[in-house]
Structure formats: C-alpha cells, structure tokens
Design an enzyme around this catalytic site. Structure first.
Site, PDB file in Angstrom:
ATOM      1  N   HIS A 183     -27.399   2.742 -22.268  1.00 35.87           N
ATOM      2  CA  HIS A 183     -26.663   3.588 -23.226  1.00 35.87           C
ATOM      3  C   HIS A 183     -27.632   4.427 -24.070  1.00 35.87           C
ATOM      4  O   HIS A 183     -27.549   5.657 -24.114  1.00 35.87           O
ATOM      5  CB  HIS A 183     -25.851   2.721 -24.199  1.00 35.87           C
ATOM      6  CG  HIS A 183     -24.897   1.763 -23.593  1.00 35.87           C
ATOM      7  ND1 HIS A 183     -23.710   2.153 -23.017  1.00 35.87           N
ATOM      8  CD2 HIS A 183     -24.925   0.407 -23.510  1.00 35.87           C
ATOM      9  CE1 HIS A 183     -23.049   1.079 -22.612  1.00 35.87           C
ATOM     10  NE2 HIS A 183     -23.767   0.007 -22.884  1.00 35.87           N
TER      11      HIS A 183
HETATM   12  C1  BDR Z   1     -24.038   0.689 -27.993  1.00 37.98           C
HETATM   13  O1  BDR Z   1     -23.752  -0.518 -28.702  1.00 37.98           O
HETATM   14  C2  BDR Z   1     -24.923  -1.273 -28.865  1.00 37.98           C
HETATM   15  O2  BDR Z   1     -24.678  -2.614 -28.652  1.00 37.98           O
HETATM   16  C3  BDR Z   1     -25.941  -0.696 -27.916  1.00 37.98           C
HETATM   17  O3  BDR Z   1     -27.249  -0.835 -28.438  1.00 37.98           O
HETATM   18  C4  BDR Z   1     -25.539   0.750 -27.808  1.00 37.98           C
HETATM   19  O4  BDR Z   1     -26.096   1.524 -28.842  1.00 37.98           O
HETATM   20  C5  BDR Z   1     -23.252   0.677 -26.704  1.00 37.98           C
HETATM   21  O5  BDR Z   1     -21.884   0.560 -26.972  1.00 37.98           O
END
Ligand code: BDR
Ligand code: CA
Length: 311
Positions: A241
């Site tokens: 992500h």
């Molecule tokens: C996002 O949520 C966090 O847990 C991860 O680091 C990322 O930024 C994904 O939904």
C-alpha cells in the site's frame, strides 16, 4: 543529472510504511528531507521508534524525524496491531535508534518545511491524516505551499479492509480525512485500496530477499518485516500500500486517475467510507501498472539482482 523531488513522508510505521521508507531512501529520484510520524498502526511512541530504527538501519541517519499526533482529532484511537503486531513491525528485531527526534512536532515541521520552499515539496501521507489536518489549521496556505499531496487511503470501488466499507487510514481518523480530502490543494492524488491491492510483494521476492545475506541491509529489512505475514499467517503476498503512494509521487504515470470530489462518511455503519461525489479536482487512482511498479520497487531496493534503481 536528474532533478530529485523533495519529499516529506508522513508515516505510522508499520510493515508497509517501513517498505515505503526504504523506497524513498533508495530511489535516486527522491530527496527525503524529513519524516513525520503519528499514531495509527500502533501508538506514536512506537511508530516513531520504528521510523528511527528503520531509517538508521538503511543508513539514512541524516533524515530528521518529527514526532506528531498521538491520537485522532476527535475520537478514541483505533490501531492495526492485529496486522502489524504490537510492535508495529511484524516482530522484526531492528536495533533501537540512539538519535532523538526533531525539535518541532510533525505538523509544525510540515508547515516550516513547506513555507521555506514554497511550491517545491511533495508530501506523501501513508497513515491517518491527523498531522496534516492539524497543519492545515495552523497554516491555511499550506495547500498551495505544497507542490503535491499524495495520500494512501480510501476504498472507492472495492470493499474496505477494516470494515466492508472503510480503509484503515481513513477509518482511523475520518474527521481529519474529511477535512483534508475536501481541501483544494495544488495537486492531490489519492491512492486507495482500488490500486494498492493490485500491488503485492510475492512470496518468491521475499524468499529471495531472505537469502541475500547479512551484507544487504535492505533485503534483510524486507525479509524481517514480512516474515510474520508469510510464515505465521501463511499469506501468498503482502500488499505494498504505502510504497505505491511513494512511487506515485515520483512516477505519476504508474496510475490511471479520475478527477472528482471526494466525500468521507464520518458516522453510521459506513463510517470511514470514501466516495467519489461529483465534479472536483482530487485525482483518485483507479488503475495501476502493477508489473512496472513491482519492477521499480524490486530494482530500487536491489532485490532483483539489479543494483540500479529505476524510479
Ligand atoms: C494502510 O493501513 C495501514 O495499516 C497500512 O500501513 C497502510 O497505510 C492500508 O489500509
Ligand atoms: Ca501506513
């Protein structure tokens, strides 16, 4: 000589935040001028310690770290330790950093740095949007002082990852997200689950990183922070992500975007949901060249045998 894009990274380190830091540190296209931290995946003391440890491990000991918001604007904290573990780094054991944090707090550092270089900086937010909302309240000119804002957050045409409707970074502070995503920035790009869930680190790359030996600190970081996900959870891949948001700031052609207004639902069963809501200028990503991104990621981190980054 390529012009490097000056970046501030706002993080809640976090497994994929650690990988985003590695991408920002190693890519020749970026000049990582500061990192701000906040509560999100785990508490701010932990995300700050993790950020310092990751940067030091990567040799980026000169990148200042500014501790930021310890809680959302108006609600009780909600973390993601269920995925990132209570230490935030999936049980990875990195040496603790011995250096301290910057004198000013995260939101103040964002305002100071953006004001010193008007129109030059790109801010990439890969955690809840609390620091940025506070910074906007302190400096209303911030949206035009920044060259670009890239946000990892939201789920537009796919289900959420915390509830059926909400993605974690938005769900963790929907009030901050509503404020930020309704503000007119010079350029605002939103990288949500619609595209980040198309980009994942395959088990084969993780296995290769694990076999690269102790002389390759970045490979070791990748191997350590992803170990729990691959071994204990048995995942086939780990979503990238936050690294995708960093890559989008440096190579915008990786994404297909649609310009729209964005609404954030703040109450009810769909709390934390993000919706495209008519005419607007927020660039919401709906497509990604996942193959090119993974190649850029692995080359930049020298995980593919290549030593040259391509971003
Ligand atoms: C996002 O949520 C966090 O847990 C991860 O680091 C990322 O930024 C994904 O939904
Ligand atoms: Ca994050």
């Amino acid at each position: 000589m390529i012009d490097r894009i000056p970046l501030i990274l706002d993080v809640d380190t976090g497994i994929d935040d650690a990988l985003a830091l590695a991408l920002a540190v190693h890519t020749p296209a970026a000049e990582l001028i500061a990192v701000t931290t906040l509560a999100g995946n785990v508490g701010v003391e932990r995300t700050t310690a993790n950020t310092l440890a990751v940067l030091d491990w990567l040799g980026a000991t000169d990148v200042p770290v500014h501790r930021g918001a310890s809680r959302p604007l108006a609600r009780a904290p909600r973390d993601a330790a269920y995925f990132h573990d209570v230490d935030g780094l999936g049980g990875a054991k990195l040496p603790s950093s011995r250096r301290g944090v910057g004198a000013d707090r995260g939101p103040a550092a964002i305002v100071r740095l953006a004001s010193a270089r008007p129109g030059e900086l790109t801010l990439v937010c890969v955690g809840p949007l609390t620091n940025l909302a506070i910074a906007l309240n302190v400096e209303p000119a911030l949206p035009t002082l920044l060259r670009e804002l890239v946000v990892m957050g939201g789920a537009f045409n796919v289900p959420g990852n915390v509830t059926p409707h909400a993605e974690f970074n938005i769900f963790a502070d929907p009030d901050a997200a509503a404020q930020v995503l309704s503000t007119a920035f010079t350029r605002l790009t939103v990288v949500g689950l619609d595209v980040t869930q198309e980009t994942a680190l395959p088990r084969s790359v993780w296995e290769a990183a694990g076999s690269m030996g102790t002389a390759h600190p970045t490979a070791r970081l990748v191997a350590e922070v992803c170990r729990q996900a691959f071994v204990e959870r048995g995942l086939a891949s780990v979503y990238l992500h936050d690294p995708l948001a960093v890559a989008a700031a440096l190579a915008p052609s990786l994404l297909l975007v649609e310009e729209t207004a964005v609404e954030v639902l703040r109450e009810g069963t769909e709390e934390g949901a993000t919706r495209a809501s008519g005419a607007g200028s927020v660039r919401v990503a709906h497509g990604v060249d996942a193959e090119r991104f993974l190649q850029l990621f692995t080359e930049t981190l020298s995980l593919s045998g290549s030593t040259k980054g391509s971003l």
